[in-house]
Motif scaffolding. Structure first.
Motif, short mmCIF file in Angstrom:
data_model
loop_
_atom_site.label_atom_id
_atom_site.label_comp_id
_atom_site.label_asym_id
_atom_site.label_seq_id
_atom_site.Cartn_x
_atom_site.Cartn_y
_atom_site.Cartn_z
N MET A 1 -1.97 -3.91 -0.80
CA MET A 1 -2.14 -2.63 -0.30
C MET A 1 -3.60 -2.08 -0.63
SD MET A 1 1.39 -0.88 -1.73
CE MET A 1 1.33 0.93 -1.20
N VAL B 1 1.91 -6.61 -4.88
CA VAL B 1 1.79 -5.84 -3.73
C VAL B 1 0.64 -4.76 -3.74
CG1 VAL B 1 3.50 -3.95 -4.52
CG2 VAL B 1 3.09 -4.39 -2.01
N PHE B 2 0.27 -4.58 -5.02
CA PHE B 2 -0.97 -3.61 -4.88
C PHE B 2 -2.22 -4.32 -4.53
CE2 PHE B 2 1.50 -1.41 -8.41
CZ PHE B 2 1.71 -0.29 -7.79
N SER C 1 6.31 -7.51 -8.51
CA SER C 1 6.22 -6.29 -7.70
C SER C 1 4.98 -5.74 -8.04
CB SER C 1 7.40 -5.31 -8.02
OG SER C 1 7.04 -4.92 -9.54
N MET C 2 4.11 -6.48 -8.91
CA MET C 2 2.71 -5.83 -9.07
C MET C 2 2.07 -6.32 -8.11
SD MET C 2 2.06 -3.70 -11.42
CE MET C 2 3.71 -3.09 -10.65
#
Lengths: 166, 422
Positions: free
Chosen positions: B142, B138-139, B135-136
């Protein structure tokens, strides 16, 4: 526990949180907060609470902060929007309040007697240990928090539906 | 001192080897993707790049690609947020490779009085660690979308974050039933429990969770049919529109690294991880000499057959340059090596192995079994990409929230009922 690691993580955490407040740009602020979450997770690992450390990253950095940044990106703030008028009175008040808080904290900190932590038992901080505690000793608190979250979800769905009908 | 040094070396190797594996897999997968798409679309695919006339079925192309990307001009547009613009590709790639550290590559092995585990970190909450780290990722996307100061890039970043949040939930819920069967979140326990029998592997034992997890993994890695963050028909190139040279290539590598990790995770959770089908670790260890002997015989026969097949294909004047001799360069040594191994085996016969050697052979076999499974799973990713068209954005959201999430919850209930029945 190695004190050097503790000081490193603690410094990063505090520094990043301070930076987050001082940043004008909301995205930079959010990123600072994420870094501070990571170093906080590092502190949990030093305390042998691996499960909490992983959850810290999974829930706060992984889910909540993604939503935050998502919203900030949606608002698409321009530089003109971020400029705020100078308000000397508020700045002065904030300075006094934070000064008082820091003084209070320093005074209280000197009063804390030195604590020696007990040796951690085998299996401390594992999923099994936390799970069995949550479903025996703290089961009521656990259920109440679950109910609270459910209420929150239902409220969010209701609000979302309302907007759709208009 | 000596044991301390040994310990240091082992830890260093454990940290380095997973990264090395990922970095080796990336060019291999790029090649597999290009050749695979060519195979599916009925065309030859990359076959021109050659070193001294050796093309290796296009395997030389990744070298050419890497060289080209490295020597391209690195442009930083004037209106970007410089710090995050440069940081974003690094986040994307590094987060992708950190995840690999908790994947077990082989069964823990008795070694020098202790146990040597083929896993860099045996975290008690291993599955959760992987979910957190993916899930990290995605940074990176983004930040790239936001810092580029480009509407297409920003839309790509927005889509990516919405997609990640939506599919993370079904992914996590699908894993829960696997955790329920294993009774542990440590990945090595999950693999050990599945055993050598294929029928007990989770993809047969718990097919619904497997399907949901694979679908969610496709969405999490931004692969077709869920590659909306970079949908080129709508968003130019999505979040990496403004990137060039090695920065672009880092996003490109991160995509494949994510694919490797998703495959490794799927294999670990549902396809028995390092388990060799129908061959128990203990049986293998005690009879290692037997299996090694027959494996070498089979390898020798394969070498001879393949080498002969290649050598027959040699025809002078097909290209009129060094490429003519490529089949011979590989074919003749293969035949010679195969015959040599065969003669050696006949002369030596079956020889007993010391226990240490047997353990190492088992470990190496398990590592290669695992990597082979991962490669097969990566092929599934490629296969789907060139077969299924991209879905629409509202369809993506509907599928995630209204179909997969309830299905994953239903699966947890089904698992609970099945556990009670047993």
């Amino acid at each position: 526990m190695n004190p050097y690691f503790f000081y490193a993580f603690a410094t990063i955490t505090v520094l990043m949180v301070v930076l987050m407040i001082l940043q004008k740009n909301p995205i930079t602020g959010a990123m600072c907060l994420i870094v501070s979450f990571f170093s906080l997770a590092g502190l949990y690992v030093l305390l042998e609470a691996h499960f909490i450390a992983v959850l810290q990253i999974l829930v706060y950095a992984g889910a909540i902060m993604v939503l935050f940044i998502f919203v900030i990106m949606f608002l698409n703030l321009k530089k003109e929007d971020l400029k705020t008028g100078r308000r000397p009175f508020y700045q002065f008040a904030a300075l006094i309040a934070s000064g008082a808080l820091v003084t209070f904290l320093v005074v209280q900190y000197t009063k804390i007697p030195p604590v020696s932590f007990p040796e951690s038992v085998a299996g401390f901080g594992t999923v099994e240990a936390i799970g069995s505690l949550m479903f025996s000793k703290y089961v009521i608190a656990f259920e109440v928090i679950g109910l609270l979250l459910l209420v929150g979800i239902i409220g969010a769905v209701l609000l979302g539906k309302k907007e759709n009908h208009d | 001192m000596d044991t301390q040094l040994l310990h240091f070396i082992i830890v260093t190797l454990k940290l380095v080897i997973p990264f090395a594996i990922i970095l080796t897999f990336i060019p291999l997968l790029v090649w597999l993707e290009r050749k695979g798409s060519a195979f599916i679309q009925d065309r030859p695919g990359p076959n021109r790049a050659a070193i001294m006339g050796i093309r290796l079925c296009g395997l030389i192309h990744p070298f050419a690609d890497a060289m080209k990307l490295m020597f391209k001009e690195d442009i930083i547009p004037s209106q970007v947020h410089k710090f995050f613009y440069v940081l974003a590709p690094f986040i994307a790639l590094s987060v992708a490779s950190v995840t690999f550290l908790v994947i077990p590559f082989a069964a823990p092995m008795p070694f020098g009085g202790g146990v040597l585990s083929f896993q860099a970190a045996n975290i008690n909450a291993g599955v959760l660690y992987i979910l957190a780290m993916t899930s990290m990722g995605v940074f990176g996307i983004m930040l790239a979308g936001w810092a580029s100061n480009n509407k297409f890039a920003r839309l790509g970043g927005l889509r990516s974050s919405a997609q990640m949040i939506s599919y993370e939930l079904s992914m996590g819920l699908a894993v829960i039933s696997v955790i329920m069967w294993a009774g542990s979140l440590a990945l090595n326990d999950i693999v050990s429990l599945q055993g050598a029998n294929i029928l007990r592997w989770n993809f047969i034992y718990d097919p619904l969770a497997c399907l949901i997890f694979i679908t969610a993994a496709f969405a999490e890695t931004n692969r077709t049919p869920f590659d909306l963050p970079e949908g080129e028909s709508e968003l130019v190139a999505g979040y990496h529109t403004e990137y060039s040279s090695m920065k672009f290539s880092m996003f490109f590598m991160a995509e494949y690294a994510n694919m490797v990790i998703a495959s490794a995770l799927i294999v670990t959770l549902f396809f028995g991880g390092w388990q060799i089908p129908f061959l128990d670790t203990n049986t293998f260890r005690t009879n290692a000499d037997y299996y090694l002997y027959y494996f070498l015989v089979a390898a020798a026969v394969c070498c001879v057959i393949l080498g002969t097949f290649l050598s027959i294909k040699f025809k002078k004047g097909r290209f009129g340059d060094k490429r003519d001799y490529e089949p011979l360069v590989f074919g003749v040594p293969a035949v010679v090596a195969g015959l040599a191994i065969f003669c050696l085996l006949v002369v030596l016969g079956r020889f007993p192995l010391p226990l240490e050697a047997a353990n190492w052979i088992v470990a190496v076999c398990q590592i290669f079994t695992f990597l082979f499974k991962v490669l097969l799973m990566c092929w599934v990713f490629i296969w789907v990409r060139w077969t299924v068209p991209r879905i629409r954005y509202d369809q993506l959201m509907d599928l995630g929230w209204k179909f997969m999430l309830p299905l994953a919850m239903l699966n947890i209930v089904i698992t609970a009922v099945r556990m009670l029945w047993q």
